[in-house]
Design a protein around this motif. Structure first.
Motif, mmCIF file in Angstrom:
data_model
loop_
_atom_site.group_PDB
_atom_site.id
_atom_site.type_symbol
_atom_site.label_atom_id
_atom_site.label_comp_id
_atom_site.label_asym_id
_atom_site.label_seq_id
_atom_site.Cartn_x
_atom_site.Cartn_y
_atom_site.Cartn_z
ATOM 1 N N ASP A 81 -14.641 -9.977 8.843
ATOM 2 C CA ASP A 81 -13.920 -8.721 8.754
ATOM 3 C C ASP A 81 -13.749 -8.377 7.283
ATOM 4 O OD1 ASP A 81 -12.327 -6.528 9.345
ATOM 5 O OD2 ASP A 81 -10.524 -7.739 9.055
ATOM 6 N N VAL A 83 -11.824 -6.413 5.777
ATOM 7 C CA VAL A 83 -10.431 -6.354 5.319
ATOM 8 C C VAL A 83 -9.920 -7.763 4.995
ATOM 9 C CG1 VAL A 83 -8.092 -5.846 6.066
ATOM 10 C CG2 VAL A 83 -9.913 -4.193 6.453
ATOM 11 N N ARG A 86 -11.465 -8.961 1.751
ATOM 12 C CA ARG A 86 -10.864 -8.392 0.542
ATOM 13 C C ARG A 86 -9.476 -8.951 0.299
ATOM 14 N NH1 ARG A 86 -12.916 -2.468 1.970
ATOM 15 N NH2 ARG A 86 -15.067 -2.688 1.258
ATOM 16 N N LYS A 87 -8.852 -9.394 1.375
ATOM 17 C CA LYS A 87 -7.556 -10.048 1.203
ATOM 18 C C LYS A 87 -7.754 -11.368 0.466
ATOM 19 C CE LYS A 87 -3.700 -11.574 3.833
ATOM 20 N NZ LYS A 87 -3.278 -12.081 5.123
ATOM 21 N N GLU A 105 7.004 -0.814 -5.490
ATOM 22 C CA GLU A 105 6.138 -0.438 -4.374
ATOM 23 C C GLU A 105 4.683 -0.833 -4.620
ATOM 24 O OE1 GLU A 105 6.712 0.679 -1.376
ATOM 25 O OE2 GLU A 105 8.858 0.533 -1.790
ATOM 26 N N TYR A 109 2.981 -3.263 -2.020
ATOM 27 C CA TYR A 109 1.994 -2.584 -1.175
ATOM 28 C C TYR A 109 1.132 -3.564 -0.373
ATOM 29 C CZ TYR A 109 -1.945 0.354 0.155
ATOM 30 O OH TYR A 109 -2.910 0.992 0.866
ATOM 31 N N GLY A 110 0.581 -4.565 -1.079
ATOM 32 C CA GLY A 110 -0.316 -5.512 -0.415
ATOM 33 C C GLY A 110 0.369 -6.254 0.721
ATOM 34 N N ARG A 112 2.985 -5.520 2.301
ATOM 35 C CA ARG A 112 3.338 -4.555 3.347
ATOM 36 C C ARG A 112 2.157 -4.246 4.259
ATOM 37 N NH1 ARG A 112 8.362 -1.786 2.570
ATOM 38 N NH2 ARG A 112 8.710 -1.359 0.381
ATOM 39 N N VAL A 113 1.019 -3.925 3.664
ATOM 40 C CA VAL A 113 -0.114 -3.566 4.530
ATOM 41 C C VAL A 113 -0.575 -4.774 5.325
ATOM 42 C CG1 VAL A 113 -0.908 -1.701 3.052
ATOM 43 C CG2 VAL A 113 -1.965 -3.939 2.854
ATOM 44 N N HIS A 114 -0.220 -5.971 4.860
ATOM 45 C CA HIS A 114 -0.577 -7.132 5.652
ATOM 46 C C HIS A 114 0.545 -7.585 6.548
ATOM 47 C CE1 HIS A 114 -3.704 -7.482 2.384
ATOM 48 N NE2 HIS A 114 -4.367 -7.229 3.488
ATOM 49 N N ARG A 117 7.470 -7.223 6.574
ATOM 50 C CA ARG A 117 8.456 -6.141 6.688
ATOM 51 C C ARG A 117 9.777 -6.514 6.046
ATOM 52 N NH1 ARG A 117 6.770 -3.301 11.324
ATOM 53 N NH2 ARG A 117 5.003 -2.112 10.556
ATOM 54 N N ARG A 162 -0.121 -7.148 -8.581
ATOM 55 C CA ARG A 162 -0.386 -6.531 -7.282
ATOM 56 C C ARG A 162 -1.430 -7.338 -6.527
ATOM 57 N NH1 ARG A 162 -2.693 -0.543 -7.592
ATOM 58 N NH2 ARG A 162 -4.637 -1.676 -7.918
ATOM 59 N N VAL A 166 -0.950 -10.685 -2.843
ATOM 60 C CA VAL A 166 -1.650 -10.877 -1.576
ATOM 61 C C VAL A 166 -2.116 -12.319 -1.420
ATOM 62 C CG1 VAL A 166 -3.421 -9.818 -0.111
ATOM 63 C CG2 VAL A 166 -2.454 -8.528 -1.956
ATOM 64 N N LEU B 198 -8.201 -0.613 -1.260
ATOM 65 C CA LEU B 198 -9.156 -1.341 -0.415
ATOM 66 C C LEU B 198 -9.372 -2.751 -0.944
ATOM 67 C CD1 LEU B 198 -11.791 1.417 0.292
ATOM 68 C CD2 LEU B 198 -10.132 0.451 1.866
ATOM 69 N N ALA B 199 -9.355 -2.908 -2.283
ATOM 70 C CA ALA B 199 -9.605 -4.220 -2.880
ATOM 71 C C ALA B 199 -8.490 -5.206 -2.549
ATOM 72 C CB ALA B 199 -9.758 -4.096 -4.387
ATOM 73 N N ILE B 200 -7.320 -4.683 -2.187
ATOM 74 C CA ILE B 200 -6.227 -5.577 -1.804
ATOM 75 C C ILE B 200 -6.382 -6.015 -0.350
ATOM 76 C CG2 ILE B 200 -3.739 -5.561 -1.316
ATOM 77 C CD1 ILE B 200 -3.399 -3.957 -3.832
ATOM 78 N N GLY B 201 -7.278 -5.362 0.352
ATOM 79 C CA GLY B 201 -7.456 -5.706 1.747
ATOM 80 C C GLY B 201 -6.708 -4.789 2.694
ATOM 81 N N GLN B 206 -4.823 2.487 6.377
ATOM 82 C CA GLN B 206 -3.668 2.201 5.521
ATOM 83 C C GLN B 206 -3.845 2.865 4.166
ATOM 84 O OE1 GLN B 206 -3.863 -2.078 5.828
ATOM 85 N NE2 GLN B 206 -1.950 -2.151 6.977
ATOM 86 N N ARG B 210 -1.114 5.507 3.294
ATOM 87 C CA ARG B 210 -0.079 5.046 2.373
ATOM 88 C C ARG B 210 -0.359 5.355 0.919
ATOM 89 N NH1 ARG B 210 2.391 -0.406 4.664
ATOM 90 N NH2 ARG B 210 2.131 0.046 6.872
ATOM 91 N N LYS B 375 -6.176 -2.978 12.925
ATOM 92 C CA LYS B 375 -7.460 -2.482 13.437
ATOM 93 C C LYS B 375 -7.250 -1.443 14.529
ATOM 94 C CE LYS B 375 -11.428 -3.946 11.961
ATOM 95 N NZ LYS B 375 -11.659 -5.373 11.783
#
Ligand SMILES: Nc1ncnc2c1ncn2[C@@H]1O[C@H](COP(=O)(O)OP(=O)(O)OP(=O)(O)O)[C@@H](O)[C@H]1O
Ligand SMILES: [Mg+2]
Lengths: 253, 651
Positions: A81, A83, A86-87, A105, A109-110, A112-114, A117, A162, A166, B198-201, B206, B210, B375
């Motif tokens: 995957d 995503v 890149r993580k 923020e 951000y990282g 949070r998107v993963h 919360r 940043r 992650v 995108l580089a952060i995944g 998102q 965001r 996803k």
């Protein structure tokens, strides 16, 4: 190379439309070491770097052949995957690119998107990452100010924070110091030195001294090919290839 | 001796030419200055004449009573001039239109800027522009025949001419504005933000939701405000479908109630009122209120966009406008309000199963969203964004196919070349076609020199400063003025005050004033695209400024200027409101002999056929089709010219 490899490429070729930018590149990136990529402008350093986190996917009409593995898994395999990849493989860009959000923020951000919360946990991650990136003391009073108000060097360290937030395995850096002054550059170099305890770092640089100072391994690229790769000391002192020697000694036509 | 003499005379001669050319340069500059000032003059005249003619009503009933009076009954035994229900009507129609248009537009804009392949984009963007090109009277016609009927049947009510119909139709009309401005805003978010995210995944969704959309938020806000401006200023379409009862819906959220807007009131009553009466003055009072509202709306959008451009040019701002915490609570607030509004609409009108379904979806979303993987959320979001785009396209296709399929049978050689018979039920529309062509040709003949002159002055002769700011504001104001207000102004100033009478000329001038801002803007843009080095090259050779402008700057800008001119022609050809009281008659067997006679025009002909002549179904559709083809034809030429020209510049 003696150290265990985390990223391996095998005969990687890459074309932008018709133009070939990488030619059968095979390289092993050792784990928990700093590897630098050097070479003249346009030789494909950024292109190679962006292969490692598949950021080239964003560009239309890019064709890649060959194999790239991260932890022995093919990063182009259908089961991988992008995503998740890149993580695991973070990136710091040439020009600092903080989001138009607050400092807090940006770092949050990282996580949070993963899916993080919890406010307390976020606070902790933010502080740790900023400390790790050696910028905490400069911004702790103004976490809720816009990140765009920071100086260039601060912005770059924020971008590193940043990335750290992650917790990637590998950090790619594409000329991270090229828009910074010597003081900010020194700070980032120190930072890289400390990062390798926990991370694998791959750094593209035009600055030969920088490569010599910060990296354990060095790869020299020329016209899309990886000419030579080895321990930094060896590359700089006893290069095997004449091209490498010419480039390093500045006798380059 | 001889030698020196010669030099002397040569010196005096060159002095004389120098003085002459200086004079010439000065006079050219002065002429351009006045063309630029013209927009400001027009705006002041509009204000002046509206205020002059509305003064009696304000003096008589007083501003508070006029604005807040609960009854609009100008023809009653004891006439009442309270426009509160009209203001509420305008407000409600606008809210309804936005509830419908904003989500669709933003979805479509996201699709266009982030998801569409270049090839899809190449098809979709002109389609959206096509939506913008459909004349409002054609929208109104479609609304009257198809939409209101659909609403009448599906909700089982006596008439479909309702708030709902008006909001849906105006929402559709606002779509292109909101889509294109927000698409622009999202596309111009720096690429680095996207890569960084995108580089952060982060997933693509998102990244969009965001980073990209928040970064484009003020542009999107400006887009929505511009859309609101379009809705508030629209006359013909809303007049044809809103039912026009000057009442406040009871209960207030009853979207199946008819209502009446400020603009519709002008459109309906202006033609029947006797000049100079109280009622006449009250209509001008409405126009003043309308003008003030739209000017505030448009100026704020312009201010946001201008601020944004400056920020982009100067580099990032130091501090965010609102803190992230405020932003978060604001967006949560907006979410709740949105859902509440949506529910109210549903409860008021929809059948129970739709309400249940909507509740189910909202509930499922709230409880499920934490459990869904990123996803899945991305898949759902992209699905919705794609759906929005499909809906926008479907709307376009439905409107076009209805008019083409029903209109084609009417089209024949006779239809195109004969005058109308039996009030337009039979015969053709030849005088209307010719009238429309006369109108737009005259309009562009007036607007083009003035507009190009103004743009040349703004770009070539001045630095940005107080004068340009005043002129630009004038142009912006003119651009934001609703077309019906132009109609009223044309009537009061050109027809009556200048004593031109209801005539071709009056219509041409009114239309020219209306399209002037478009001409100025497009010309300005194409002049700005000419590289500075060309000018410097010419000036360095000793060319005067006027020589440089006329020989070096303007020639490569001609395609751009032409594009603007043709767009303006298209727009002018489809307008009804500005010519309704200044230039047209409904049915005539003859073409005008001079510019001082009234003419027939396609949009007005369609309007009267649709609203006042029962049993003219085929000819209605035929007229709509011809008008549509005419306007779209102009738009397509303009769009083609522009893309062709852009490709050429890019090389
Ligand atoms: N998006 C793209 N489309 C087409 N060609 C590209 C693209 N990006 C890079 N290239 C080409 O690929 C080659 C390698 O580019 P790359 O950016 O990897 O070089 P580089 O070694 O990073 O150079 P520099 O040191 O200047 O950053 C160059 O010849 C470049 O022109
Ligand atoms: Mg590079």
């Amino acid at each position: 190379m003696s150290d265990a490899a985390i990223i391996t490429t095998n005969n990687v070729n890459l074309w932008y439309n018709e133009k070939q930018a990488l030619q059968s590149v095979s390289i092993k990136i050792p784990k928990n070491r700093v590897t630098s990529l050097i070479g003249p402008s346009g030789c494909g350093k950024s292109t190679l770097l962006r292969c490692f986190n598949r950021l080239n996917d964003l560009i239309d009409h890019v064709k890649i052949t060959g194999e790239i593995t991260l932890d022995d898994e093919n990063i182009h395999a259908p089961s991988t995957d992008v995503v998740t990849l890149r993580k695991k493989v973070g990136m710091v860009f040439q020009k600092p690119n903080p989001f138009p959000k607050t400092i807090y923020e940006n770092v949050a951000y990282g996580p949070r998107v993963h899916g993080v919360r919890d406010k307390a946990e976020l606070d902790k991650i933010v502080e740790q990452s900023l400390r790790h990136a050696a910028i905490w003391d400069e911004v702790k009073e103004r976490l809720n100010d816009s990140a765009l108000g920071l100086s260039g060097g601060q912005q770059q360290r924020l971008c590193i924070a940043r990335t750290l937030a992650v917790e990637p395995e590998v950090i790619l850096m594409d000329e991270p110091c090229s828009s910074l002054d010597p003081i900010a550059t020194a700070k980032i170099e120190n930072l890289i030195e400390r990062l390798k305890e926990d991370y694998t770092v791959i750094i593209v640089t035009h600055n030969m001294q920088q490569a010599a100072r910060v990296s354990d391994y060095t790869g020299f690229m020329y016209l899309g090919k990886l000419i030579e790769c080895g321990k930094t000391g060896q590359i700089f002192e006893h290069p095997k290839e004449e091209l490498t020697e010419n480039y390093i000694t500045g006798r380059f036509g | 001796m001889i030698f020196t003499k010669k030099t002397d005379s040569a010196v005096t001669a060159s002095k004389r030419t120098a003085r002459l050319s200086f004079l010439k340069e000065q006079s050219v500059k002065t002429i351009f200055f006045f063309t630029a000032l013209f927009a400001v003059i027009v705006v002041s005249f509009i204000l002046l004449f509206l205020l002059r003619d509305s003064y009696p009503i304000f003096a008589q009933v007083g501003l508070p009573n006029f604005l807040l009076g609960p009854d609009w009954a100008p023809t009653a035994m004891v006439p009442l001039y309270g426009i509160f229900p009209l203001i509420v009507g305008t407000l409600l129609v606008t809210i309804g239109a936005m509830v419908f248009a904003v989500p669709l537009s933003i979805g479509c804009a996201i699709y266009l800027s982030e998801l569409a392949s270049p090839r899809t984009k190449k098809i979709l963007k002109p389609a959206v522009e096509l939506l913008a090109g459909i004349p409002s009277v054609v929208y109104g016609f479609f609304g009257l025949i198809v939409l209101t009927n659909f609403i009448r049947v599906s909700f089982d009510i006596p008439t479909g001419e309702t708030w709902l119909a008006a909001s849906l139709l105006l929402g559709v009309m606002a779509l292109p504005t909101i889509i294109s401005v927000s698409e622009d805003a999202i596309s111009s978010v720096p690429h680095e933000y996207k890569e960084g995210s995108l580089a952060i995944g982060a997933t693509r969704w998102q990244t969009i939701s965001r980073v990209l959309v928040p970064a484009a938020l003020s542009g999107i806000a400006a887009a929505v405000i511009l859309g609101i401006g379009r809705v508030v200023g629209e006359t013909m379409a809303v007049l044809m479908v809103a039912g026009n009862a000057a009442i406040i819906p009871d209960p207030i959220w009853n979207i199946l109630s008819p209502l009446r807007t400020l603009t519709a009131t002008l459109g309906i009553e202006m033609g029947e009122v006797s000049v100079g009466s109280e009622h006449y003055s009250a209509l001008f009072g409405i126009a003043v209120v309308l003008l003030v509202i739209t000017l505030i709306i448009n100026l704020s959008a312009v201010a946001i966009l201008r601020h944004l451009n400056e920020a982009r040019a100067k580099g990032p701002a130091r501090k965010p406008l609102v803190s992230s915490a405020t932003k978060e609570s604001l967006s949560r607030f907006a979410e709740v309000i949105g859902i509440a509004l949506f529910l109210i609409f549903l409860l008021a009108a929809a059948p129970w199963w739709l309400v249940a379904l909507a509740l189910l979806i909202i509930g499922a979303w709230y409880f499920g969203r934490d459990r869904l993987s990123q996803k899945h959320i991305q898949t759902i979001a992209f699905g919705l964004v794609g759906l929005a785009t499909v809906i926008v396209l479907a709307i376009l296709v439905i409107i076009l196919q209805d008019i083409v399929i029903n209109g084609l049978p009417a089209i024949s050689w006779e239809f195109l070349t004969q005058p109308p018979k039996d009030l337009g039920r039979a015969g053709g529309i030849f005088p209307a076609i010719v009238g429309t062509l006369y109108l737009v040709m005259g309009a562009i003949a007036i607007a083009l020199p003035l507009g190009v002159g103004a743009a040349v002055y703004l770009v070539e002769y001045t630095r940005e400063g107080r004068i340009t700011r005043i002129i630009r504001t004038g142009v912006d104001l003119l651009n934001g003025t609703p077309s019906i207000v132009f109609g009223l102004f044309g009537f009061a100033f050109i027809v009556l005050y200048l004593n031109v009478g209801v005539s071709l000329l009056a219509g041409q001038i009114t239309l020219a004033l209306m399209v002037l801002p478009t001409v100025i803007r497009t010309t300005e843009e194409s002049l700005k695209n000419i590289p500075q080095s060309l000018r410097e090259g010419s000036l360095a050779l000793g060319a005067t400024q006027w020589q440089t402008i006329s020989r070096v700057v303007i020639p490569p800008a001609v395609p751009g200027i032409l594009t603007g001119a043709i767009l303006s022609i298209g727009r002018a050809a489809g307008e009804t409101a500005p010519i309704m009281f200044t230039a047209v008659i409904f049915s005539s067997r003859f073409l005008p002999d001079s510019v001082f006679q009234p003419v027939m025009a396609l949009p007005y002909h369609l309007f009267i056929l649709a609203t006042n002549v029962p049993g003219s179904s085929t000819n209605k559709y035929g007229t709509a089709l011809v008008l549509l083809l005419l306007v779209i034809g102009f738009y397509s030429v303009a769009i083609f010219l522009r893309t062709h020209f852009q490709n050429k510049i890019r090389g």
